[in-house]
Design an enzyme around this catalytic site. Structure first.
Site, PDB file in Angstrom:
ATOM      1  N   ASP A  25      68.438  -0.865  88.778  1.00  0.00           N
ATOM      2  CA  ASP A  25      68.982  -0.771  87.419  1.00  0.00           C
ATOM      3  C   ASP A  25      68.159  -1.708  86.520  1.00  0.00           C
ATOM      4  OD1 ASP A  25      72.288  -0.557  86.100  1.00  0.00           O
ATOM      5  OD2 ASP A  25      70.521  -1.356  85.092  1.00  0.00           O
ATOM      6  N   GLN A  36      72.938  11.306  89.487  1.00  0.00           N
ATOM      7  CA  GLN A  36      72.872  12.433  88.535  1.00  0.00           C
ATOM      8  C   GLN A  36      72.444  13.711  89.265  1.00  0.00           C
ATOM      9  OE1 GLN A  36      69.933  10.905  85.755  1.00  0.00           O
ATOM     10  NE2 GLN A  36      68.695  10.139  87.463  1.00  0.00           N
ATOM     11  N   PRO A  76      73.932   9.118  82.978  1.00  0.00           N
ATOM     12  CA  PRO A  76      74.698   8.729  84.170  1.00  0.00           C
ATOM     13  C   PRO A  76      74.993   7.232  84.242  1.00  0.00           C
ATOM     14  CG  PRO A  76      72.423   9.202  84.743  1.00  0.00           C
ATOM     15  CD  PRO A  76      72.590   9.599  83.314  1.00  0.00           C
ATOM     16  N   ASP A 115      69.277   8.779  77.340  1.00  0.00           N
ATOM     17  CA  ASP A 115      69.940  10.066  77.255  1.00  0.00           C
ATOM     18  C   ASP A 115      71.388   9.676  77.078  1.00  0.00           C
ATOM     19  OD1 ASP A 115      70.418  10.497  80.722  1.00  0.00           O
ATOM     20  OD2 ASP A 115      69.157   8.995  79.777  1.00  0.00           O
ATOM     21  N   ASP A 133      59.849   9.312  85.831  1.00  0.00           N
ATOM     22  CA  ASP A 133      59.195  10.634  85.813  1.00  0.00           C
ATOM     23  C   ASP A 133      57.690  10.500  85.651  1.00  0.00           C
ATOM     24  OD1 ASP A 133      60.308  11.235  82.432  1.00  0.00           O
ATOM     25  OD2 ASP A 133      58.457  10.350  83.136  1.00  0.00           O
ATOM     26  N   ASP A 149      62.409   3.812  78.356  1.00  0.00           N
ATOM     27  CA  ASP A 149      62.373   5.272  78.320  1.00  0.00           C
ATOM     28  C   ASP A 149      63.576   5.825  79.060  1.00  0.00           C
ATOM     29  OD1 ASP A 149      60.251   7.767  79.902  1.00  0.00           O
ATOM     30  OD2 ASP A 149      61.670   7.883  78.222  1.00  0.00           O
ATOM     31  N   SER A 150      64.744   5.325  78.711  1.00  0.00           N
ATOM     32  CA  SER A 150      65.868   5.757  79.557  1.00  0.00           C
ATOM     33  C   SER A 150      66.992   6.299  78.711  1.00  0.00           C
ATOM     34  CB  SER A 150      66.382   4.577  80.350  1.00  0.00           C
ATOM     35  OG  SER A 150      66.804   3.612  79.423  1.00  0.00           O
TER      36      SER A 150
HETATM   37  N1  SAM Z   1      60.567  10.506  80.163  1.00  0.00           N
HETATM   38  C1  SAM Z   1      61.782  11.320  79.956  1.00  0.00           C
HETATM   39  C2  SAM Z   1      61.517  12.348  78.862  1.00  0.00           C
HETATM   40  O1  SAM Z   1      60.403  12.840  78.808  1.00  0.00           O
HETATM   41  O2  SAM Z   1      62.446  12.652  78.097  1.00  0.00           O
HETATM   42  C3  SAM Z   1      62.953  10.449  79.608  1.00  0.00           C
HETATM   43  C4  SAM Z   1      63.441   9.628  80.803  1.00  0.00           C
HETATM   44  S1  SAM Z   1      65.017  10.084  81.274  1.00  0.00           S
HETATM   45  C5  SAM Z   1      65.797  10.156  79.714  1.00  0.00           C
HETATM   46  C6  SAM Z   1      65.896   8.688  81.834  1.00  0.00           C
HETATM   47  C7  SAM Z   1      65.338   7.989  83.043  1.00  0.00           C
HETATM   48  O3  SAM Z   1      65.908   6.692  83.097  1.00  0.00           O
HETATM   49  C8  SAM Z   1      65.704   8.701  84.341  1.00  0.00           C
HETATM   50  O4  SAM Z   1      64.610   8.725  85.247  1.00  0.00           O
HETATM   51  C9  SAM Z   1      66.877   7.852  84.882  1.00  0.00           C
HETATM   52  O5  SAM Z   1      66.947   7.889  86.321  1.00  0.00           O
HETATM   53  C10 SAM Z   1      66.493   6.469  84.380  1.00  0.00           C
HETATM   54  N2  SAM Z   1      67.626   5.544  84.168  1.00  0.00           N
HETATM   55  C11 SAM Z   1      68.830   5.825  83.612  1.00  0.00           C
HETATM   56  N3  SAM Z   1      69.592   4.717  83.580  1.00  0.00           N
HETATM   57  C12 SAM Z   1      68.838   3.701  84.102  1.00  0.00           C
HETATM   58  C13 SAM Z   1      69.061   2.311  84.335  1.00  0.00           C
HETATM   59  N4  SAM Z   1      70.238   1.730  84.021  1.00  0.00           N
HETATM   60  N5  SAM Z   1      68.061   1.568  84.885  1.00  0.00           N
HETATM   61  C14 SAM Z   1      66.858   2.147  85.197  1.00  0.00           C
HETATM   62  N6  SAM Z   1      66.594   3.471  85.021  1.00  0.00           N
HETATM   63  C15 SAM Z   1      67.575   4.228  84.475  1.00  0.00           C
END
Ligand code: SAM
Length: 291
Positions: free
Chosen positions: A149, A43, A174, A170, A98, A167-168
């Site tokens: 993953d 991403q 990606p 969105d 994060d 917490d992933s």
């Molecule tokens: N804490 C954030 C907030 O305050 O909105 C939300 C976390 S962010 C939406 C998504 C996180 O999940 C990112 O760090 C991304 O790299 C991770 N992520 C996305 N897909 C993932 C997967 N399949 N396995 C593990 N981590 C993943």
């Protein structure tokens, strides 16, 4: 690449960051300048300094959090679940690169082990460089960070956890592997019998269909579940929804009052009253959830 701030200063142009939902509505934030812009294998990762919200993190062009109100999201991803569990010791955070949820989980004195799983190491590196107040948990000896993953992590993991926090979310992010039925089944099978899982389910106002789809993915795998909400100024339409799911119905009525009285003073949004009130939804939001 020319430094954006000099261009802005020279041209007098404003740098506006638009965080849109489905390209049709959202929030615009005026930035002082770009602080970082890079791309990992998964991403685009950007950090801006903004007038109204301080520093912000963007992943794949979507606003993740702002310095000004990230505490709301991270407190509410963590404490409603942790303060219901009688004695939480082990936690797994999927997508927690994060550090925000990790910081909150470590406030609980009973915690012995937190595994943070994130697919993208560059997120953690960006936090350590530009958001020190979110990186505090990474050096805690109880914390372990696994760059993988979330699906692959659970396939290889033999442990169960008292609390699993996903917490992933969105949508359209990606990596879509966490939006499969199999992933929810994996989460459920790794939650200990007395434990629970928390899922962030996005904006109930702008994405009711997505909220219902998450609800439908969670329901078959847990004995009981309950939605809750919180208001976050920088979140799309200002309200973020979550789902708390447990293997036992008793989990929801529980309130580890020792935890709430210990934790609430350390928080800026979560309180003993919010611990219960967050689960009281206005009628128009109640109607989103299938009975
Ligand atoms: N804490 C954030 C907030 O305050 O909105 C939300 C976390 S962010 C939406 C998504 C996180 O999940 C990112 O760090 C991304 O790299 C991770 N992520 C996305 N897909 C993932 C997967 N399949 N396995 C593990 N981590 C993943």
């Amino acid at each position: 690449m020319a430094d954006l701030s000099s261009l802005t200063a020279l041209s007098g142009a404003s740098l506006w960051i638009n965080n849109l939902v489905d390209g049709t509505s959202g929030m615009a934030v005026k930035a002082k300048h770009s602080i970082f812009s890079g791309s990992s294998h998964f991403q685009k990762i950007e950090v801006f300094d903004t007038y109204a919200y301080g520093r912000i993190l963007m992943l794949a062009g979507t606003l993740m959090f702002t310095e000004r109100d990230e505490f709301i999201y991270h407190e509410m991803m963590s404490h409603p679940a942790l303060s219901r569990h009688p004695n939480p010791k082990s936690v797994c955070i999927i997508g927690g690169g994060d550090g925000g949820v990790l910081r909150e989980v470590l406030k609980h004195p009973t915690i012995e082990k937190v595994v943070v799983v994130d697919i993208d190491d560059m997120v953690k590196q960006t936090i350590e460089t530009y958001f020190h107040h979110l990186a505090t948990g990474f050096s805690d000896k109880r914390a372990e960070v696994v760059i993988k993953d979330g699906v692959d992590f659970f396939l290889a993991c033999k442990d169960t956890f008292d609390i699993i926090i996903v917490d992933s979310y969105d949508p359209g992010g990606p990596v879509q592997s966490l939006e499969t039925e199999d992933f929810f089944s994996q989460v459920a099978s790794h939650v200990a019998p007395e434990g629970c899982a928390v899922f962030q389910s996005d904006s109930p106002i702008l994405r009711p269909g997505f909220v219902r789809s998450i609800h439908g993915l969670v329901k078959p795998h847990f004995a009981a579940m309950a939605p809750y909400i919180c208001s976050i100024p920088s979140f799309p339409a200002g309200t973020c929804s979550f789902i708390l799911a447990a293997h036992s119905n008793d989990f929801f009525s529980a309130c580890n009052s020792k935890a709430t009285t210990t934790i609430a003073p350390l928080c800026k949004y979560y309180t003993e009253a919010i611990h219960t009130a967050a689960f009281v939804l206005p009628r128009y939001l109640q109607q989103i959830y299938p009975v």
